[in-house]
Design a protein around this motif. Structure first.
Motif, PDB file in Angstrom:
ATOM      1  N   SER A   1       1.341  -1.394  -5.489  1.00 65.20           N
ATOM      2  CA  SER A   1       0.081  -1.045  -6.140  1.00 65.20           C
ATOM      3  C   SER A   1      -1.058  -1.960  -5.700  1.00 65.20           C
ATOM      4  O   SER A   1      -2.219  -1.534  -5.660  1.00 65.20           O
ATOM      5  CB  SER A   1       0.248  -1.095  -7.659  1.00 65.20           C
TER       6      SER A   1
ATOM      7  N   THR B   1      -2.465  -0.623  -2.450  1.00 61.89           N
ATOM      8  CA  THR B   1      -3.232   0.603  -2.736  1.00 61.89           C
ATOM      9  C   THR B   1      -4.599   0.254  -3.303  1.00 61.89           C
ATOM     10  O   THR B   1      -5.625   0.813  -2.898  1.00 61.89           O
ATOM     11  CB  THR B   1      -2.464   1.481  -3.734  1.00 61.89           C
ATOM     12  N   GLN B   2      -4.625  -0.677  -4.258  1.00 58.48           N
ATOM     13  CA  GLN B   2      -5.883  -1.073  -4.879  1.00 58.48           C
ATOM     14  C   GLN B   2      -6.826  -1.715  -3.869  1.00 58.48           C
ATOM     15  O   GLN B   2      -8.037  -1.471  -3.882  1.00 58.48           O
ATOM     16  CB  GLN B   2      -5.604  -2.040  -6.031  1.00 58.48           C
TER      17      GLN B   2
ATOM     18  N   ILE C   1       2.208   0.146 -14.354  1.00 55.51           N
ATOM     19  CA  ILE C   1       2.350   1.336 -13.509  1.00 55.51           C
ATOM     20  C   ILE C   1       2.475   2.570 -14.388  1.00 55.51           C
ATOM     21  O   ILE C   1       2.716   2.487 -15.595  1.00 55.51           O
ATOM     22  CB  ILE C   1       3.568   1.217 -12.563  1.00 55.51           C
TER      23      ILE C   1
ATOM     24  N   GLU D   1       5.422   6.862 -11.680  1.00 63.45           N
ATOM     25  CA  GLU D   1       5.909   5.853 -10.737  1.00 63.45           C
ATOM     26  C   GLU D   1       7.230   5.253 -11.226  1.00 63.45           C
ATOM     27  O   GLU D   1       8.170   5.059 -10.450  1.00 63.45           O
ATOM     28  CB  GLU D   1       4.868   4.741 -10.573  1.00 63.45           C
TER      29      GLU D   1
END
Length: 652
Positions: A104, A107-108, A228, A232
């Protein structure tokens, strides 16, 4: 790893247009240049080993990525395209199910970098994660968006790859720390910084939880576990659940809830002899209507022996439903179509009967194997033996005495907490005590859904006692479910004991959901080459949170272990009978759903106040309404709104 060792990269362009004409692909070649530039600028040895273009097709995307991960063993895969809002944009949906872990933070970082350039980046849906030893990033299909996304994280990727390969990352870490400012091609400087978790004396530690040896004053004030989504989390759990080996069991009532591991064929025909369908008289159809002597009797009786006499023209035989057809008979006439003409002198036997109808050949006769012939597949691999009873009856009827099924997991339930006492403790509650409702509720839920659980009782919030209890329980089960001890209190010891004492790996420790935010999932490696990893679901202590997360995560995992093809719970579209307020987190609202014949719809009635400690909200509950998180534009749902409902109980 050595800094001179290459990082092998695959670039997959996902585009219907480019799949038809490769010259239309600008993003793939553009990304290749990004890695060449990184190599020459920062001496990071990226090597683009694979490139490919596929259309926006689910299987084409998945198959290529699996091949590159599992067979080609690439270090990094970048997919470009298919991350938008278009109807054909399915890249995230294709990639997510095959990931073992989610990244994550990466991705961020990619989204944040793109949003600094254009607000339209908010319309991209990138995901990133790990499969095996390969990092997978999904980036936009536009050349500019793809480049910006990769450049935002390219300097941390070597460190990430090194860690995945099993190293500690010192070489890459040291080298990149020297490059405190990395000048990008045409982009602003990026400060490169790597962080680990440090204790008070400055040594690194590999776990996120508070150290068991630290005083309460040193505990973290915010959860270190990234929050999350439920989707997920479910994907992560699914990636750690494999169907168990098979075993052979007897065909009896204990078969209910098991899944067949092979096709089952009939060993005997049904019926095993020509039998009458009705009560009446066995006749020779060509005789036609008339008065005939009754020369025999055939009844359904396992002790009776079939007569060796042959029924001759002009004779009939009395027969009951299920009775064997006498030799020579070609039809059966129902008793309703006959009249008794003469009885024996003692009045006990029929001697002459009149047949009123013309019988047809084979009428009212079940031929041998007419229901089921030998060798017919009567149950298929993957089929669930249901509580309705039909499957058990079928197997019994065709002479099948035992079947091969998938083993069901052994699992146990354990409650934690200094304040918790057994629900059936005869003493009155003292101040600060509560009765354990979690264990009885989860044990009952498990039994009702076809799984038997081991009861490991209540363990106090003592680190050593809890560690010993967890070790003992895990030695006896495939799956362990605990409740309590996963929040941020000084006696919430589950996470640190799992990580630091048992060596378990925590895959997630915080979820964006209500109720059940601190739900934790961990795995413990097997202690021998032939043993499999143990699964640990550490559920919250509030009773509603425990029950809801048990349905959402534990039961689907148990069903998947057991070979269920449809291991998740069915979802219905229901209409709200009440207006509801929304929470900032997506909520699983307890409700009672029933079918309204007038409206032709399923209607959902809320069970009332939904706080996670109020177990009354589970009373008569047969569904969990999936409500979206609150936004500035949407604070609640009005009566009559249609929502998804997870069906967990019988419809009423």
């Amino acid at each position: 790893m050595s800094v001179n060792e290459s990082y092998f990269v695959g670039i997959l362009t996902v585009s219907d247009t480019s799949a038809k004409n490769s010259e239309k692909d600008l993003s793939g070649p553009g990304l290749k240049n990004v890695f060449l530039e990184a190599n020459s600028r920062s001496k990071i040895p990226f090597k683009v080993a694979k490139t490919k273009i596929v259309p926006d097709e689910f299987n084409d995307i998945q198959d290529t990525v699996k091949q590159w991960c599992d067979i080609e063993k690439l270090d990094l895969i970048i997919t470009t395209g298919g991350t938008g809002f278009g109807i054909r944009d399915i890249t995230p949906e294709a990639i997510q199910p095959i990931l073992n872990k989610f990244c994550s933070g990466i991705t961020q970082a990619m989204l944040s970098a793109s949003l600094q350039k254009t607000p339209f980046a908010s319309l991209s849906r990138p995901i990133s994660g790990i499969r095996g030893n390969t990092i997978i990033l999904t980036v936009p299909g536009s050349p500019k968006g793809a480049r910006e996304s990769v450049e935002a994280v390219i300097n941390v990727l070597p460190h990430a790859i090194d860690l995945i390969r099993g190293g500690k990352g010192e070489d890459v870490h040291a080298r990149l720390h020297q490059e405190t400012n990395v000048q990008g091609s045409g982009h602003e400087c990026v400060h490169v910084k790597y962080e680990h978790h440090f204790d008070e004396i400055g040594t690194t530690r590999s776990f996120l939880s508070d150290s068991l040896s630290d005083p309460v004053t040193k505990r973290q004030r915010k959860s270190p576990y990234p929050m999350i989504s439920v989707e997920e989390a479910l994907s992560i759990v699914a990636n750690h659940v494999n169907v168990l080996p098979t075993t052979t069991v007897l065909v009896d009532q204990n078969l209910i809830g098991m899944v067949l591991a092979e096709d089952v064929v009939a060993k005997e025909p049904v019926p095993g002899y020509p039998a009458s369908i009705v009560d009446g008289y066995a006749v020779i159809a060509s005789d036609g209507p008339g008065v005939y002597p009754v020369v025999g009797v055939s009844i359904a009786d396992s002790n009776s022996k079939p007569s060796e006499d042959i029924l001759r023209p002009g004779q009939i035989a009395r027969i009951t439903t299920g009775g064997a057809i006498p030799n020579g008979a070609t039809s059966v006439v129902m008793i309703e179509n006959t009249t008794l003409i003469r009885a024996s002198d003692d009045g006990l036997q029929e001697e002459e009967v009149e047949i009123h109808v013309q019988a047809n050949e084979g009428e009212n006769i079940r031929k041998i194997g007419s229901d089921t012939s030998v060798g017919t597949i009567v149950a298929s691999k993957g089929e669930l033996i249901s509580a309705v009873g039909g499957e058990v009856g079928i197997l019994a009827s065709v002479g099948v005495k035992e079947v091969k099924i998938y083993k069901r997991p052994i699992f146990g339930i354990l409650s934690t907490g200094n304040e918790v006492i057994n629900h059936n403790d005869p003493s009155e509650l003292k101040c600060g005590q509560i009765r354990d409702s979690n264990r009885p509720a989860l044990l009952a839920t498990a039994k009702a859904t076809g799984f038997e659980a081991k009861d490991f009782g209540i363990v106090k919030d003592n680190a050593k006692e809890l560690e010993n209890s967890l070790r003992s329980a895990l030695s006896q089960v495939d799956v362990l479910v605990t409740t309590g001890g996963v929040s941020m209190g000084e006696f919430d010891l589950l996470k640190p004991i799992l990580e630091q004492s048992l060596g378990a790996k925590i895959h997630f420790g915080r979820l964006k959901m209500k109720p059940g935010k601190p739900t934790t999932f961990a795995t413990l490696p097997g202690n021998s080459p032939n043993s499999h990893e143990k699964l640990i679901f550490a559920l919250p202590g509030n009773p509603v949170s425990a029950i809801v997360t048990f349905y959402l995560f534990v039961l689907p995992a148990l069903r998947r272990f057991s070979g269920y093809e449809k291991w998740d719970y069915p979802i219905l579209q229901v209409e709200l009978a009440n207006s509801v307020s929304l929470d900032p987190r997506p909520e699983y609202h307890r409700a009672i759903i029933s079918f309204d014949k007038t409206k032709g719809k399923f209607i959902a009635n809320s069970t009332g106040r939904q706080i996670s400690s109020r177990i009354l909200s589970m009373r008569s509950c047969n569904a969990l309404l999936k409500l979206p998180g609150k936004t500035d534009q949407l604070s609640g749902l009005s009566q009559g709104t249609t929502v998804d409902a997870l069906l967990i109980g019988q419809l009423i």
